[in-house]
Enzyme design. Structure first.
Site, PDB file in Angstrom:
ATOM      1  CG  ASN A  17      -1.695   1.250   1.425  1.00 53.34           C
ATOM      2  OD1 ASN A  17      -1.792   2.065   0.502  1.00 53.34           O
ATOM      3  ND2 ASN A  17      -2.273   1.429   2.605  1.00 53.34           N
ATOM      4  CD1 TRP A  18       3.977   1.383  -2.604  1.00 57.04           C
ATOM      5  CD2 TRP A  18       4.261   2.755  -4.347  1.00 57.04           C
ATOM      6  NE1 TRP A  18       5.081   0.956  -3.315  1.00 57.04           N
ATOM      7  CE2 TRP A  18       5.272   1.770  -4.388  1.00 57.04           C
ATOM      8  CE3 TRP A  18       4.232   3.716  -5.362  1.00 57.04           C
ATOM      9  CZ2 TRP A  18       6.249   1.731  -5.382  1.00 57.04           C
ATOM     10  CZ3 TRP A  18       5.200   3.685  -6.360  1.00 57.04           C
ATOM     11  CH2 TRP A  18       6.205   2.705  -6.371  1.00 57.04           C
ATOM     12  CE  LYS A  19      -0.128   3.469   4.755  1.00 62.06           C
ATOM     13  NZ  LYS A  19      -0.217   3.623   6.177  1.00 62.06           N
ATOM     14  CG  HIS A 101      -5.992   2.179   5.080  1.00 65.26           C
ATOM     15  ND1 HIS A 101      -5.584   3.160   5.949  1.00 65.26           N
ATOM     16  CD2 HIS A 101      -4.974   1.290   4.988  1.00 65.26           C
ATOM     17  CE1 HIS A 101      -4.348   2.869   6.360  1.00 65.26           C
ATOM     18  NE2 HIS A 101      -3.965   1.746   5.789  1.00 65.26           N
ATOM     19  CD  GLU A 103      -3.086   5.811   6.567  1.00 65.80           C
ATOM     20  OE1 GLU A 103      -3.025   5.842   5.325  1.00 65.80           O
ATOM     21  OE2 GLU A 103      -2.201   5.281   7.282  1.00 65.80           O
ATOM     22  CD  GLU A 171      -3.805  -2.347   7.252  1.00 66.06           C
ATOM     23  OE1 GLU A 171      -2.662  -2.554   6.864  1.00 66.06           O
ATOM     24  OE2 GLU A 171      -4.453  -1.341   6.930  1.00 66.06           O
ATOM     25  N   GLY A 177       2.066   2.239  10.708  1.00 68.82           N
ATOM     26  CA  GLY A 177       3.063   3.298  10.625  1.00 68.82           C
ATOM     27  C   GLY A 177       3.799   3.554  11.929  1.00 68.82           C
ATOM     28  CB  SER A 212       4.727  -1.813  11.925  1.00 67.37           C
ATOM     29  OG  SER A 212       4.307  -0.478  12.116  1.00 67.37           O
ATOM     30  N   GLY A 233       2.506  -1.276   4.308  1.00 64.68           N
ATOM     31  CA  GLY A 233       2.540   0.140   3.950  1.00 64.68           C
ATOM     32  C   GLY A 233       3.958   0.599   3.697  1.00 64.68           C
ATOM     33  N   GLY A 234       4.561   1.238   4.709  1.00 63.15           N
ATOM     34  CA  GLY A 234       5.887   1.855   4.575  1.00 63.15           C
ATOM     35  C   GLY A 234       6.922   0.983   3.872  1.00 63.15           C
TER      36      GLY A 234
END
Ligand code: PGA
Length: 252
Positions: A17-19, A101, A103, A171, A177, A212, A233-234
């Site tokens: 997930n590149w956001k 998600h 966010e 999640e 994150g 994470s 993600g990251g």
């Protein structure tokens, strides 16, 4: 070597997930860096910002990576300035979409009811939905985490969601994150509960863990019962980390 999920619910999936990160250039860099990645027996996906989907689809056509989006609107078309329909995503080559998600829920006010309508639209467009659920740290501290997540599933999954078109991603909001994944016990407890909930419904959804996930933790989390994949993600922005997570899953 094949790494099917312990639950038997299809191949283990590592989805990035590149956001709101990345660029045309970083896509090209990512593509050359993962060239030759051996992902035998697992599935890979990369969910990129909508304007990069068409380019990613073309670039990754010679790789095992399926391209996805991170959101869609519930309507097919209309006066919704700035929005993107599920059909538009699919038309650009997306095969997957992340919905619900945390966010989107916290920063953009998406309720379970909204996520449900979006899920309907994405399924109708032929996309595979990665539907995200998860509790906040306050909800966990109060001991309500299982109820929160199962209620999100009850409210956000439409009847037409089945094991072919929908994947669940657990999640925990506090692990996203933060650099610190949930513990193996916490993951096992929640995945077990979601698995049982799925079984009760006669819909054994594949269940990803997200929050994470890193190369150093992937092998251990990947062996927890009822963990059928990762939403990353990251670490998915770094092709070396993304590849290491995939190989950790395959080779331990
Ligand atoms: P993270 O993000 O891996 O950076 O914690 C996961 C996600 O938001 O899907």
């Amino acid at each position: 070597m094949t790494r099917s999920t312990q639950s038997g619910r299809g191949a283990f999936l590592v989805a990035g997930n590149w956001k709101m990160n990345g660029s045309s250039e970083s896509l090209r860099t990512f593509h050359s860096a993962i060239n030759g990645l051996q992902a035998d027996g697992i599935d890979l996906a990369l969910c990129v910002p909508a304007p990069l989907i068409a380019q990613a689809t073309e670039l990754f056509s010679d790789t095992p990576i399926a391209v996805g989006g991170q959101n869609c609107h519930s309507e097919k078309s209309g006066a919704f300035t700035g929005e993107t329909s599920a059909d538009l995503l699919a038309g650009c080559g997306a095969r997957v979409v992340i919905l619900g998600h945390s966010e989107r829920r916290t920063l953009f006010g998406e309720t379970d009811a909204i996520v449900r309508e979006k899920t309907r639209a994405a399924i109708a467009a032929g996309l595979t939905v990665i539907l995200c659920v998860g509790e906040t740290s306050a909800e966990r501290d109060e001991g309500g985490h299982l109820n929160v997540v199962l209620s999100q599933l009850d409210a956000a999954l439409p009847d037409e969601a089945d094991t072919k078109n929908t994947i669940v991603a657990y999640e925990p909001v506090w692990a996203i994150g933060s650099g610190k994944s949930a513990s193996t016990d916490q993951i096992a407890e929640m995945h077990g509960a979601i698995s049982q909930w799925s079984g009760d419904q006669g819909r054994q959804f594949q269940i990803l863990y997200g929050g994470s996930v890193k190369p150093e933790t992937a092998a251990e989390i990947g062996t927890i019962e009822a963990v059928d994949g990762f939403l990353v993600g990251g670490a998915s922005l770094d092709p070396a980390a993304f590849s290491s997570i995939a190989t950790a899953v395959i080779y331990g």
